[in-house]
Design a protein around this motif. Structure first.
Motif, PDB file in Angstrom:
ATOM      1  N   HIS A  44       1.132  -1.142   0.049  1.00 30.07           N
ATOM      2  CA  HIS A  44       0.024  -0.009  -0.024  1.00 30.07           C
ATOM      3  C   HIS A  44       0.806   1.229   0.131  1.00 30.07           C
ATOM      4  O   HIS A  44       2.021   1.167   0.507  1.00 30.07           O
ATOM      5  CB  HIS A  44      -0.947   0.017   1.265  1.00 30.07           C
ATOM      6  CG  HIS A  44      -2.152  -1.016   0.969  1.00 30.07           C
ATOM      7  ND1 HIS A  44      -3.333  -0.639   0.730  1.00 30.07           N
ATOM      8  CD2 HIS A  44      -2.002  -2.318   1.304  1.00 30.07           C
ATOM      9  CE1 HIS A  44      -4.130  -1.687   0.524  1.00 30.07           C
ATOM     10  NE2 HIS A  44      -3.340  -2.833   1.074  1.00 30.07           N
ATOM     11  N   THR A  46       1.021   5.095   1.460  1.00 31.81           N
ATOM     12  CA  THR A  46       0.354   5.841   2.564  1.00 31.81           C
ATOM     13  C   THR A  46       1.243   7.276   2.372  1.00 31.81           C
ATOM     14  O   THR A  46       2.241   7.435   2.460  1.00 31.81           O
ATOM     15  CB  THR A  46       0.598   5.298   3.977  1.00 31.81           C
ATOM     16  OG1 THR A  46      -0.063   4.066   4.102  1.00 31.81           O
ATOM     17  CG2 THR A  46       0.004   6.150   5.020  1.00 31.81           C
ATOM     18  N   ASN A 199       1.086  -0.696  -7.206  1.00 32.22           N
ATOM     19  CA  ASN A 199      -0.072  -1.317  -7.802  1.00 32.22           C
ATOM     20  C   ASN A 199       0.292  -2.657  -8.629  1.00 32.22           C
ATOM     21  O   ASN A 199      -0.219  -3.625  -8.524  1.00 32.22           O
ATOM     22  CB  ASN A 199      -0.831  -0.480  -8.697  1.00 32.22           C
ATOM     23  CG  ASN A 199      -1.785   0.612  -8.002  1.00 32.22           C
ATOM     24  OD1 ASN A 199      -2.081   0.436  -6.722  1.00 32.22           O
ATOM     25  ND2 ASN A 199      -1.703   1.864  -8.488  1.00 32.22           N
ATOM     26  N   THR A 204       5.468  -1.309  -0.928  1.00 26.31           N
ATOM     27  CA  THR A 204       5.028  -0.487   0.093  1.00 26.31           C
ATOM     28  C   THR A 204       5.715   0.621   0.274  1.00 26.31           C
ATOM     29  O   THR A 204       7.035   0.721   0.286  1.00 26.31           O
ATOM     30  CB  THR A 204       4.944  -1.320   1.372  1.00 26.31           C
ATOM     31  OG1 THR A 204       4.554  -2.775   1.272  1.00 26.31           O
ATOM     32  CG2 THR A 204       4.272  -0.721   2.556  1.00 26.31           C
ATOM     33  N   ASP A 219      -2.988   5.418  -1.314  1.00 26.55           N
ATOM     34  CA  ASP A 219      -4.069   4.890  -1.175  1.00 26.55           C
ATOM     35  C   ASP A 219      -4.770   5.124   0.272  1.00 26.55           C
ATOM     36  O   ASP A 219      -5.862   5.183   0.392  1.00 26.55           O
ATOM     37  CB  ASP A 219      -3.908   3.396  -0.677  1.00 26.55           C
ATOM     38  CG  ASP A 219      -3.059   2.700  -2.155  1.00 26.55           C
ATOM     39  OD1 ASP A 219      -3.535   2.734  -3.234  1.00 26.55           O
ATOM     40  OD2 ASP A 219      -2.147   1.816  -1.686  1.00 26.55           O
ATOM     41  N   ARG A 220      -3.990   6.046   1.065  1.00 21.23           N
ATOM     42  CA  ARG A 220      -4.488   6.382   2.266  1.00 21.23           C
ATOM     43  C   ARG A 220      -3.590   7.615   2.808  1.00 21.23           C
ATOM     44  O   ARG A 220      -2.484   7.808   2.495  1.00 21.23           O
ATOM     45  CB  ARG A 220      -4.219   5.347   3.380  1.00 21.23           C
ATOM     46  CG  ARG A 220      -4.740   5.504   4.783  1.00 21.23           C
ATOM     47  CD  ARG A 220      -4.399   4.667   5.746  1.00 21.23           C
ATOM     48  NE  ARG A 220      -3.143   4.134   6.191  1.00 21.23           N
ATOM     49  CZ  ARG A 220      -2.442   3.806   7.165  1.00 21.23           C
ATOM     50  NH1 ARG A 220      -3.171   3.457   8.166  1.00 21.23           N
ATOM     51  NH2 ARG A 220      -1.221   3.311   7.109  1.00 21.23           N
ATOM     52  N   GLU A 234      -9.120   7.233   3.495  1.00 21.86           N
ATOM     53  CA  GLU A 234      -8.788   6.214   2.449  1.00 21.86           C
ATOM     54  C   GLU A 234      -9.180   6.880   0.908  1.00 21.86           C
ATOM     55  O   GLU A 234     -10.130   7.697   0.891  1.00 21.86           O
ATOM     56  CB  GLU A 234      -9.832   4.771   2.820  1.00 21.86           C
ATOM     57  CG  GLU A 234      -9.279   4.471   4.395  1.00 21.86           C
ATOM     58  CD  GLU A 234      -8.006   3.523   4.172  1.00 21.86           C
ATOM     59  OE1 GLU A 234      -7.711   3.188   2.911  1.00 21.86           O
ATOM     60  OE2 GLU A 234      -7.524   3.325   5.569  1.00 21.86           O
TER      61      GLU A 234
END
Length: 250
Positions: A44, A46, A199, A204, A219-220, A234
């Motif tokens: 992900h 962030t 993706n 990460t 993503d966040r 989110e």
């Protein structure tokens, strides 16, 4: 506020529990982190946002093992950083962590290719040529590999820095204002690739930024204020980030 993931089976790339970090002493003491607990799931992207002095960079540096908490704990994967001696911490940062900063931090006397493979030159290991070729191709650096940093544009230099960060296939990449020194086009290209690395490659990334446009690639978004986590958002867009910041008053 504790910001943890809703999915109990999530595999964590990094986490912090009750993190406290202070600077100075007496009446001049600054509580840069004030009991932060947060998780970062593998695969992900962030973004960490907040006003100046909110603790963004301190959070990034203590998560990455570049600085040490006064109390609390930080982990990369299931390894608690406080349990490591200096040698093992250096090895963990070399093998599991990638770094991208606003200043490109390239070695001026080395070519782009030599800068990308520098972690391998230091460790005496051999890079995965197939993986390197894939990174170089996606970042469009193939015709710049033999150029030194002074012969590259700012955007190209930062793409070299990103390639170096990804070359070892780290568990997590920490990026501190990576597009801060770039024009809007170069910055968008860089952030698009970082999102693609998440993706398509399962990378990460944890990125500090002040820019809602940059945060919109994540993503966040996690919001800090006065050394504390004060909110999370989110699936952000630049507009939703701005709107959310208004609700938090940051």
């Amino acid at each position: 506020m504790t910001l943890t993931l809703d999915r109990p089976t999530a595999v964590l790339a990094a986490s912090m529990r009750d993190g406290v970090k202070t600077y100075g002493s007496g009446s001049a003491i600054v509580r840069a982190l004030d009991g932060v607990s947060i998780d970062f799931e593998e695969g992900h992207f962030t973004a960490i946002m907040g006003p100046s002095g909110s603790g963004k960079s301190t959070l990034l540096h203590t998560l990455a093992g570049l600085d040490v908490l006064d109390s609390g704990s930080t982990s990369i994967g299931d390894t608690e950083l406080g349990s490591l001696n200096d040698r093992r911490l250096t090895e963990l940062r070399r093998d599991q962590v990638g770094f991208v900063f606003q200043a490109y931090n390239l070695v001026p006397t080395l070519t782009a290719h030599e800068n990308i493979v520098l972690p391998f030159l230091i460790s005496g290991q051999r890079p995965d040529e197939g993986w390197l070729n894939q990174i170089v191709t996606v970042l469009r650096l193939g015709d710049r590999l033999h150029h030194r940093p002074s012969e590259l544009s700012g955007g190209q230099q930062q793409r070299v820095a990103v390639a170096r960060a990804l070359a070892t296939r780290p568990r997590i990449v920490f990026a501190d204002e990576p597009s801060g020194n770039l024009d809007s086009t170069s910055g968008s290209e860089l952030l698009s690739f970082m999102a693609q690395a998440v993706n398509d490659f399962g990378q990460t990334i944890v990125m500090v930024t002040h820019d809602p446009q940059a945060a919109g690639y994540a993503d966040r978004v996690v919001f800090l204020a006065d050394g504390r986590v004060v909110g999370g958002h989110e699936d952000p867009t630049p507009i939703s980030v701005l709107d959310y910041m208004k609700t938090l008053g940051v």
